[in-house]
Design a protein around this motif. Structure first.
Motif, short mmCIF file in Angstrom:
data_model
loop_
_atom_site.label_atom_id
_atom_site.label_comp_id
_atom_site.label_asym_id
_atom_site.label_seq_id
_atom_site.Cartn_x
_atom_site.Cartn_y
_atom_site.Cartn_z
N ASP A 126 -0.07 -9.21 -0.19
CA ASP A 126 -0.91 -9.91 -1.16
C ASP A 126 -2.16 -9.09 -1.42
N GLY A 127 -2.07 -8.17 -2.36
CA GLY A 127 -3.22 -7.32 -2.68
C GLY A 127 -3.63 -6.46 -1.51
N ASP A 128 -4.88 -6.58 -1.09
CA ASP A 128 -5.38 -5.74 -0.01
C ASP A 128 -5.16 -6.35 1.36
N ARG A 129 -4.38 -7.42 1.42
CA ARG A 129 -4.09 -8.02 2.73
C ARG A 129 -2.59 -8.23 2.89
N MET A 181 3.00 -23.83 13.65
CA MET A 181 4.27 -23.95 12.92
C MET A 181 5.34 -23.17 13.67
N GLU A 182 5.76 -23.72 14.78
CA GLU A 182 6.66 -23.00 15.69
C GLU A 182 7.90 -22.47 14.97
N ASN A 183 8.28 -21.24 15.33
CA ASN A 183 9.43 -20.56 14.72
C ASN A 183 9.22 -20.29 13.23
N ALA A 184 7.97 -19.98 12.86
CA ALA A 184 7.65 -19.66 11.47
C ALA A 184 8.47 -18.47 11.01
N ASP A 185 8.92 -18.53 9.77
CA ASP A 185 9.84 -17.52 9.25
C ASP A 185 9.30 -16.86 7.99
N GLY A 186 9.54 -17.46 6.82
CA GLY A 186 9.12 -16.85 5.56
C GLY A 186 7.80 -17.40 5.06
N ILE A 187 7.15 -16.61 4.18
CA ILE A 187 5.83 -16.95 3.65
C ILE A 187 5.87 -16.82 2.13
N GLY A 188 5.30 -17.80 1.43
CA GLY A 188 5.18 -17.70 -0.02
C GLY A 188 3.80 -18.13 -0.48
N LEU A 189 3.27 -17.44 -1.48
CA LEU A 189 1.99 -17.80 -2.05
C LEU A 189 2.20 -18.76 -3.21
N THR A 210 2.03 -18.97 14.04
CA THR A 210 0.75 -18.69 13.40
C THR A 210 0.92 -17.90 12.12
N LEU A 211 0.13 -18.24 11.11
CA LEU A 211 0.02 -17.47 9.88
C LEU A 211 -1.27 -16.66 9.95
N TYR A 212 -1.12 -15.33 9.88
CA TYR A 212 -2.27 -14.43 9.92
C TYR A 212 -2.41 -13.71 8.59
N GLU A 213 -3.64 -13.25 8.33
CA GLU A 213 -3.84 -12.22 7.33
C GLU A 213 -4.31 -10.98 8.07
N ASN A 221 0.81 -1.22 0.00
CA ASN A 221 0.00 0.00 0.00
C ASN A 221 0.85 1.27 0.00
N ALA A 222 1.84 1.31 -0.91
CA ALA A 222 2.68 2.49 -1.13
C ALA A 222 3.56 2.85 0.06
N THR A 223 3.69 1.94 1.02
CA THR A 223 4.62 2.16 2.14
C THR A 223 5.44 0.89 2.34
N LEU A 224 6.40 0.96 3.24
CA LEU A 224 7.20 -0.20 3.59
C LEU A 224 6.85 -0.65 5.00
#
Length: 302
Positions: free
Chosen positions: A200-203, A230-238, A213-216, A161-164
């Protein structure tokens, strides 16, 4: 640098237990940080996909984050020391799309513990504990370093959304950077050990280490749980049909769109860490803090 020899699983588990939760990313050399809680393992279903190795690049020093380089290839962050120390030992490497090391040290070589990165509007941004470096992605010139007052352990980064945005693994918060200003965008106890961020788009997709935990998250900052355990979760890919989530001690999980979790890869016994998993088209890139490699995979249906 020659990759370190594989560590026995028991020693690796002991090392990880003594380190703050990562990315921060991996064991205190890691950067994912803040001791994780013991969480209930996810119910295991058979994963509908598998990872097929494309290539493996060697010679890195505690590689943690990855970003696509303009014109092709990837930037890889090297923590090189303890993941939470201000030791001036870290740097970024540049590799080709096939894993050839193009520049072992790209840009400044005195970062502290560089982890997450993103290229946005012609600038490479690198998260480095309590500051963010702005680097020219073409020639490695350091353009600016932003001190993020109050940040504790900046980890992953994404443009949304145009920010980092930058996760703060010890602070249980997410920072927003817009121009020359930085402030806390979201702070929530559920973000304990917050690590991976993927737009990912608007989320926004967010992974945490403490509960795994994986949240949106929407723009208003509302968290919706997709999957957990998923203890110690790190990176996420679609990927098609769901998500891939790495856990830095050595696992990669498949999460279906309805939240079912299954294990795709487990390299804990070999002492291979699975850090900031990122998907680029049909390629999955995962830095391996230990033994100092970067691995590219293709996702295939079983």
């Amino acid at each position: 640098m020659k990759p370190a020899a594989f560590l026995p699983a028991l020693f690796l588990m002991t090392l990880a237990a003594c380190q703050p939760v990562e990315e921060t990313g991996a064991p205190a050399a890691t950067a994912d940080s803040e001791a994780s809680e013991t969480v209930e393992a996810p119910a295991m279903a058979s994963a509908p996909v598998r990872l097929v190795e494309q290539w493996k690049a060697e010679g890195f020093n505690a590689p943690e984050g990855v970003a696509a380089a303009p014109g092709g290839g990837y930037f890889i962050s090297n923590v090189a020391g303890n993941g939470n120390d201000k030791d001036g030992a870290g740097w970024v490497s540049k590799i080709s799309e096939t894993g050839e090391v193009l520049e072992a040290q790209f840009g400044p070589t005195t970062m502290n513990a560089p982890k997450g990165m993103v290229v946005d509007r012609g600038i490479l941004y690198v998260a480095d504990l309590d500051r963010i470096h702005l680097i020219d992605p073409d020639d490695g010139t350091l353009l600016k370093t932003m001190e993020i007052d109050g940040a504790e352990a900046l980890n992953d980064m994404t443009a949304w959304n145009a920010t980092l945005l930058a996760s703060d693994s010890q602070g249980s918060k997410i920072w927003r950077i817009s121009g020359d200003e930085a402030g806390i965008w979201l702070e929530d106890e559920r973000l304990s050990g917050v690590n991976g961020l993927t737009a990912d788009g608007d989320r926004l997709l967010v992974a945490t280490m403490a509960s795994g935990t994986l949240y949106e998250v929407n723009e208003a900052g509302d968290l919706t749980e997709i999957a957990t355990g998923m203890e110690n979760a790190d990176g996420i890919g679609l990927i098609e049909g769901g998500y891939l989530v790495s856990s830095w001690p050595g696992q990669v999980w498949f999460v279906s769109e309805n939240g079912e979790v299954s294990e795709v890869l487990n390299t804990q016994e070999q002492g291979i860490l699975q850090n900031d998993l990122t998907v680029f088209g049909n390629t999955v890139i995962i830095p391996n803090w230990m033994p100092g490699t970067v691995t590219a995979w293709t996702v295939e249906e079983k």
